[in-house]
Design a protein around this motif. Structure first.
Motif, short mmCIF file in Angstrom:
data_model
loop_
_atom_site.label_atom_id
_atom_site.label_comp_id
_atom_site.label_asym_id
_atom_site.label_seq_id
_atom_site.Cartn_x
_atom_site.Cartn_y
_atom_site.Cartn_z
N ALA A 1 0.81 -1.17 -0.15
CA ALA A 1 0.03 0.22 0.13
C ALA A 1 0.92 1.22 0.02
O ALA A 1 1.96 1.28 0.46
N ALA A 2 0.50 2.24 -0.69
CA ALA A 2 1.12 3.57 -0.53
C ALA A 2 1.15 4.27 0.96
O ALA A 2 0.24 4.26 1.62
N SER A 3 2.39 4.77 1.15
CA SER A 3 2.36 5.24 2.39
C SER A 3 2.22 6.77 2.29
O SER A 3 2.32 7.44 1.51
N PRO A 4 1.78 7.36 3.40
CA PRO A 4 1.60 8.97 3.65
C PRO A 4 2.92 9.72 3.45
O PRO A 4 2.95 10.61 2.82
N ALA A 5 4.01 8.81 3.69
CA ALA A 5 5.32 9.70 3.49
C ALA A 5 5.65 9.73 1.88
O ALA A 5 6.18 10.73 1.37
N LYS A 6 5.22 8.52 1.02
CA LYS A 6 5.50 8.52 -0.38
C LYS A 6 4.43 9.56 -1.02
O LYS A 6 4.85 10.28 -1.91
N LEU A 7 3.42 9.78 -0.56
CA LEU A 7 2.37 10.66 -1.19
C LEU A 7 2.94 12.25 -0.70
O LEU A 7 2.80 12.97 -1.65
N ALA A 8 3.25 12.54 0.60
CA ALA A 8 3.93 13.94 0.81
C ALA A 8 5.10 14.04 -0.31
O ALA A 8 4.99 15.16 -0.68
N LEU A 9 5.96 13.07 -0.40
CA LEU A 9 7.12 13.22 -1.36
C LEU A 9 6.74 13.60 -2.64
O LEU A 9 7.11 14.40 -3.53
N LEU A 10 5.61 12.69 -3.29
CA LEU A 10 5.02 13.11 -4.53
C LEU A 10 4.51 14.24 -4.69
O LEU A 10 4.79 14.86 -5.65
N VAL A 11 3.69 14.57 -3.76
CA VAL A 11 2.93 15.99 -3.82
C VAL A 11 4.07 17.06 -3.98
O VAL A 11 4.15 18.24 -4.77
N LEU A 12 5.27 17.04 -2.91
CA LEU A 12 6.27 17.98 -2.88
C LEU A 12 6.98 17.88 -4.30
O LEU A 12 7.40 19.09 -4.66
#
Length: 194
Positions: A21-32
């Motif tokens: 599953a996608a992690s919140p850290a990965k999501l934050a990194l991708l948004v950044l």
């Protein structure tokens, strides 16, 4: 940007194999990464269009590079190629044309005016989407609260257009190009949802 796209595709391929599953850290990194890339892209566009004064050429060249990049990604297997039949392609043509027009409007708006002003006007895209949803069948009526949320958007855009000591300061040509981009994006969304 192409390197970032390749990097993200390789990460997605690796994760698909792991089935995690996608992690919140990965999501934050991708948004950044998206935000940084978008900022650099807008600065690059402004510098390029100021330097060569061929705004339509820049917008078209970017789309051509995107097409070539997609073909490379599909043929190498880095991205899975879509399986489309003739009716799928026919349905995608108007959506693609509106997407291209939205892209061109964004590039042109930033080229003839301030990048910040173009981005401010483009923030009104939800308003255009709401109007298109009401005017083009099948009618897409949202709850009243959704329409009420458009008021702060329009108010914020209007407020951002006010310059201290000058009143409302609008670059009409940039406003029209950004509005063209908004209308095309709204129509693309409407066609894509039906």
């Amino acid at each position: 940007f192409l390197i970032i796209s390749l990097f993200i595709s390789l990460i997605n391929m690796a994760e698909a194999k792991k089935d995690t599953a996608a992690s919140p850290a990965k999501l934050a990194l991708l948004v950044l990464a998206w935000y940084a890339g978008n900022t650099l892209y807008n600065i690059y566009n402004k510098k390029t269009t100021n330097m060569i004064h061929a705004h339509w050429f820049v917008a078209t060249a970017q789309l051509v590079v995107g097409i070539v990049w997609s073909i490379v990604m599909w043929t190498t297997g880095i991205r899975k190629a879509p399986k489309l039949n003739a009716s799928d392609i026919a349905a995608c043509i108007p959506i693609g044309l509106f997407a291209a027009l939205a892209h061109a409007g964004s590039v042109l708006a930033s080229a003839v005016g301030a990048v910040s002003f173009a981005q401010i006007v483009k923030a009104c895209e939800p308003v255009f989407a709401a109007v298109v949803g009401l005017l083009i069948p099948p009618m897409d009526v949202k709850p009243v609260l959704a329409y009420m949320m458009l008021v702060p958007i329009v108010g914020g855009v209007g407020l951002a257009c006010i310059k201290e000591g000058k009143g409302v300061d609008i670059n009409v040509q940039a406003f029209l190009y950004a509005s063209m981009a908004n209308a095309a994006a709204a129509l693309k969304g409407k066609l894509g949802s039906s």
